[in-house]
Design a protein around this motif. Structure first.
Motif, PDB file in Angstrom:
ATOM      1  N   THR A 185      10.994  -8.785  -5.011  1.00 43.04           N
ATOM      2  CA  THR A 185      10.446  -9.276  -3.637  1.00 43.04           C
ATOM      3  C   THR A 185       8.982  -9.593  -3.588  1.00 43.04           C
ATOM      4  OG1 THR A 185      10.311  -7.398  -2.594  1.00 43.04           O
ATOM      5  CG2 THR A 185      12.467  -8.310  -2.555  1.00 43.04           C
ATOM      6  N   GLY A 186       8.373  -8.562  -4.432  1.00 46.59           N
ATOM      7  CA  GLY A 186       6.888  -8.686  -4.136  1.00 46.59           C
ATOM      8  C   GLY A 186       6.581  -7.809  -2.992  1.00 46.59           C
ATOM      9  N   ALA A 187       7.324  -7.174  -2.212  1.00 52.83           N
ATOM     10  CA  ALA A 187       7.004  -6.377  -0.763  1.00 52.83           C
ATOM     11  C   ALA A 187       6.736  -5.126  -1.229  1.00 52.83           C
ATOM     12  CB  ALA A 187       8.306  -6.414   0.043  1.00 52.83           C
ATOM     13  N   PRO A 188       5.648  -4.655  -0.517  1.00 54.51           N
ATOM     14  CA  PRO A 188       5.264  -3.146  -0.625  1.00 54.51           C
ATOM     15  C   PRO A 188       6.403  -2.285   0.212  1.00 54.51           C
ATOM     16  CG  PRO A 188       3.836  -4.353   1.076  1.00 54.51           C
ATOM     17  CD  PRO A 188       4.764  -5.260   0.300  1.00 54.51           C
ATOM     18  N   VAL A 189       6.442  -1.094  -0.512  1.00 54.47           N
ATOM     19  CA  VAL A 189       7.295  -0.318   0.075  1.00 54.47           C
ATOM     20  C   VAL A 189       6.448   0.696   0.775  1.00 54.47           C
ATOM     21  CG1 VAL A 189       9.072   1.472  -0.360  1.00 54.47           C
ATOM     22  CG2 VAL A 189       9.058  -0.603  -1.591  1.00 54.47           C
ATOM     23  N   VAL A 190       6.478   0.926   2.067  1.00 56.55           N
ATOM     24  CA  VAL A 190       5.817   1.629   2.933  1.00 56.55           C
ATOM     25  C   VAL A 190       6.619   3.007   3.358  1.00 56.55           C
ATOM     26  CG1 VAL A 190       4.560  -0.082   3.862  1.00 56.55           C
ATOM     27  CG2 VAL A 190       6.580   0.752   5.099  1.00 56.55           C
ATOM     28  N   ALA A 191       5.795   4.201   3.544  1.00 54.00           N
ATOM     29  CA  ALA A 191       6.508   5.469   3.932  1.00 54.00           C
ATOM     30  C   ALA A 191       6.544   5.777   5.471  1.00 54.00           C
ATOM     31  CB  ALA A 191       5.376   6.518   3.319  1.00 54.00           C
ATOM     32  N   ASP A 192       5.769   5.087   6.233  1.00 51.46           N
ATOM     33  CA  ASP A 192       5.846   5.102   7.733  1.00 51.46           C
ATOM     34  C   ASP A 192       6.564   3.939   8.094  1.00 51.46           C
ATOM     35  OD1 ASP A 192       5.405   5.524  10.383  1.00 51.46           O
ATOM     36  OD2 ASP A 192       3.295   5.618  10.014  1.00 51.46           O
ATOM     37  N   PRO A 193       7.766   4.388   8.705  1.00 55.16           N
ATOM     38  CA  PRO A 193       8.649   3.230   9.330  1.00 55.16           C
ATOM     39  C   PRO A 193       8.116   2.389  10.202  1.00 55.16           C
ATOM     40  CG  PRO A 193       9.400   5.440  10.250  1.00 55.16           C
ATOM     41  CD  PRO A 193       8.174   5.451   9.058  1.00 55.16           C
ATOM     42  N   VAL A 194       6.928   2.746  10.997  1.00 51.90           N
ATOM     43  CA  VAL A 194       6.249   1.785  11.962  1.00 51.90           C
ATOM     44  C   VAL A 194       5.706   0.688  11.321  1.00 51.90           C
ATOM     45  CG1 VAL A 194       4.121   2.621  12.156  1.00 51.90           C
ATOM     46  CG2 VAL A 194       5.366   1.871  14.253  1.00 51.90           C
ATOM     47  N   GLU A 195       5.291   0.831   9.962  1.00 55.72           N
ATOM     48  CA  GLU A 195       4.747  -0.447   9.279  1.00 55.72           C
ATOM     49  C   GLU A 195       5.634  -1.193   8.613  1.00 55.72           C
ATOM     50  OE1 GLU A 195       2.357   1.716   6.401  1.00 55.72           O
ATOM     51  OE2 GLU A 195       1.252   2.676   7.892  1.00 55.72           O
ATOM     52  N   ALA A 202      12.558 -10.104   2.474  1.00 56.90           N
ATOM     53  CA  ALA A 202      11.325  -9.503   2.164  1.00 56.90           C
ATOM     54  C   ALA A 202      10.400 -10.141   1.138  1.00 56.90           C
ATOM     55  CB  ALA A 202      11.583  -7.895   1.507  1.00 56.90           C
ATOM     56  N   ASP A 203       9.050 -10.099   1.415  1.00 58.16           N
ATOM     57  CA  ASP A 203       7.969 -10.847   0.555  1.00 58.16           C
ATOM     58  C   ASP A 203       6.622  -9.917   0.686  1.00 58.16           C
ATOM     59  OD1 ASP A 203       6.672 -11.757   2.747  1.00 58.16           O
ATOM     60  OD2 ASP A 203       7.609 -13.499   2.863  1.00 58.16           O
ATOM     61  N   ALA A 204       5.649 -10.286   0.201  1.00 61.97           N
ATOM     62  CA  ALA A 204       4.573  -9.562   0.021  1.00 61.97           C
ATOM     63  C   ALA A 204       3.735  -9.410   1.399  1.00 61.97           C
ATOM     64  CB  ALA A 204       3.395 -10.495  -0.698  1.00 61.97           C
ATOM     65  N   ASP A 205       4.246 -10.176   2.400  1.00 61.14           N
ATOM     66  CA  ASP A 205       3.828 -10.093   3.780  1.00 61.14           C
ATOM     67  C   ASP A 205       4.595  -9.334   4.556  1.00 61.14           C
ATOM     68  OD1 ASP A 205       1.357 -11.339   3.289  1.00 61.14           O
ATOM     69  OD2 ASP A 205       2.260 -13.332   3.322  1.00 61.14           O
ATOM     70  N   ALA A 206       5.905  -9.003   4.024  1.00 62.20           N
ATOM     71  CA  ALA A 206       7.183  -8.223   4.922  1.00 62.20           C
ATOM     72  C   ALA A 206       7.388  -7.018   4.435  1.00 62.20           C
ATOM     73  CB  ALA A 206       8.072  -8.954   4.929  1.00 62.20           C
ATOM     74  N   PRO A 207       6.663  -6.011   4.404  1.00 61.28           N
ATOM     75  CA  PRO A 207       6.896  -4.643   3.929  1.00 61.28           C
ATOM     76  C   PRO A 207       8.368  -3.893   4.211  1.00 61.28           C
ATOM     77  CG  PRO A 207       4.804  -4.603   5.318  1.00 61.28           C
ATOM     78  CD  PRO A 207       5.484  -5.784   5.465  1.00 61.28           C
ATOM     79  N   LEU A 208       8.890  -3.405   3.228  1.00 63.31           N
ATOM     80  CA  LEU A 208       9.998  -2.371   3.309  1.00 63.31           C
ATOM     81  C   LEU A 208       9.819  -1.052   3.610  1.00 63.31           C
ATOM     82  CD1 LEU A 208      11.721  -4.281   0.290  1.00 63.31           C
ATOM     83  CD2 LEU A 208      12.318  -4.510   2.543  1.00 63.31           C
ATOM     84  N   TRP A 209      10.804  -0.508   4.385  1.00 60.74           N
ATOM     85  CA  TRP A 209      10.850   0.986   4.615  1.00 60.74           C
ATOM     86  C   TRP A 209      12.124   1.502   3.764  1.00 60.74           C
ATOM     87  CZ3 TRP A 209      14.233   4.246   7.112  1.00 60.74           C
ATOM     88  CH2 TRP A 209      13.733   5.605   7.159  1.00 60.74           C
TER      89      TRP A 209
END
Length: 196
Positions: A82-92, A56-63
């Motif tokens: 990781t710098g990765a955003p954590v997203v609420a919607d699994p499709v993202e 994971a990194d800034a361009d690879a969001p985590l759910w």
């Protein structure tokens, strides 16, 4: 809140995890050793953390599934290392971490890729208790000479049916990494799986 440390030797440890991930996906169902020295916040396992910290990194969001999302320190640990955003919607999500695989959402809830960009799909990383090649699912497809067997637990009761539906979407669909203590196996969307 004090953050748990990440990989002890980020370059070499990440290289080892990356090799294990690539070998797992290139040889579906073949269990790879995954030796990691991590103590992430529970219920994030060392294996789930190692894969996330490597991929994971800034361009690879985590759910994160419900047990992981319920612990703010898990998201803080992953964001920091990781710098990765954590997203609420699994499709993202580019990567989905699942600590309770028996209650994993349906695979169709995650990004499936598009005909022009099938690589824009999600990779699900399931944290398991047990993983072996002794029995279980029968696997066929690219990367396998003949057939392979894979036993893993816990998994959703309809796991084999989910894998069949996922394979039917090829080249779209998700890829799976199965992570148990000290072990890792891959099930790319190109793999056909049937009950053993």
């Amino acid at each position: 809140m004090a953050l748990a440390p990440g990989l002890r030797d980020p370059v070499h440890d990440a290289q080892g995890v990356f090799r294990a991930v690539m070998d797992a996906l290139a040889r579906p169902g073949r269990v790879q050793a995954l030796a990691v020295a991590l103590a992430p916040p529970a219920p994030l396992t060392p294996e789930l953390a190692a894969v996330a910290l490597t991929l994971a990194d800034a361009d690879a969001p985590l759910w994160l599934d419900a047990p992981l999302a319920a612990r703010p320190e898990v998201a803080a640990f992953l964001r920091f290392h990781t710098g990765a955003p954590v997203v609420a919607d699994p499709v993202e999500a580019a990567f989905a971490l699942v600590a309770d695989p028996a209650r994993c959402p349906d695979f169709s809830d995650f990004a499936q890729g598009t005909p022009a960009y099938p690589d824009r799909s999600a990779t699900l990383v399931l944290g398991l208790d047990r993983l072996s090649e002794e029995s279980g699912l029968v696997l066929e497809g690219p990367g396998l000479r003949g057939r392979a067997r894979l036993s893993a637990a816990p998994l959703p009761p309809d796991f084999a049916a989910r894998l069949s539906a996922n394979h039917a979407r090829f080249p779209l669909g998700i890829d799976l990494l199965l992570a148990a203590p000290g072990r890792l196996a891959g099930l790319p969307r190109s793999t056909r799986a049937t009950e053993g």
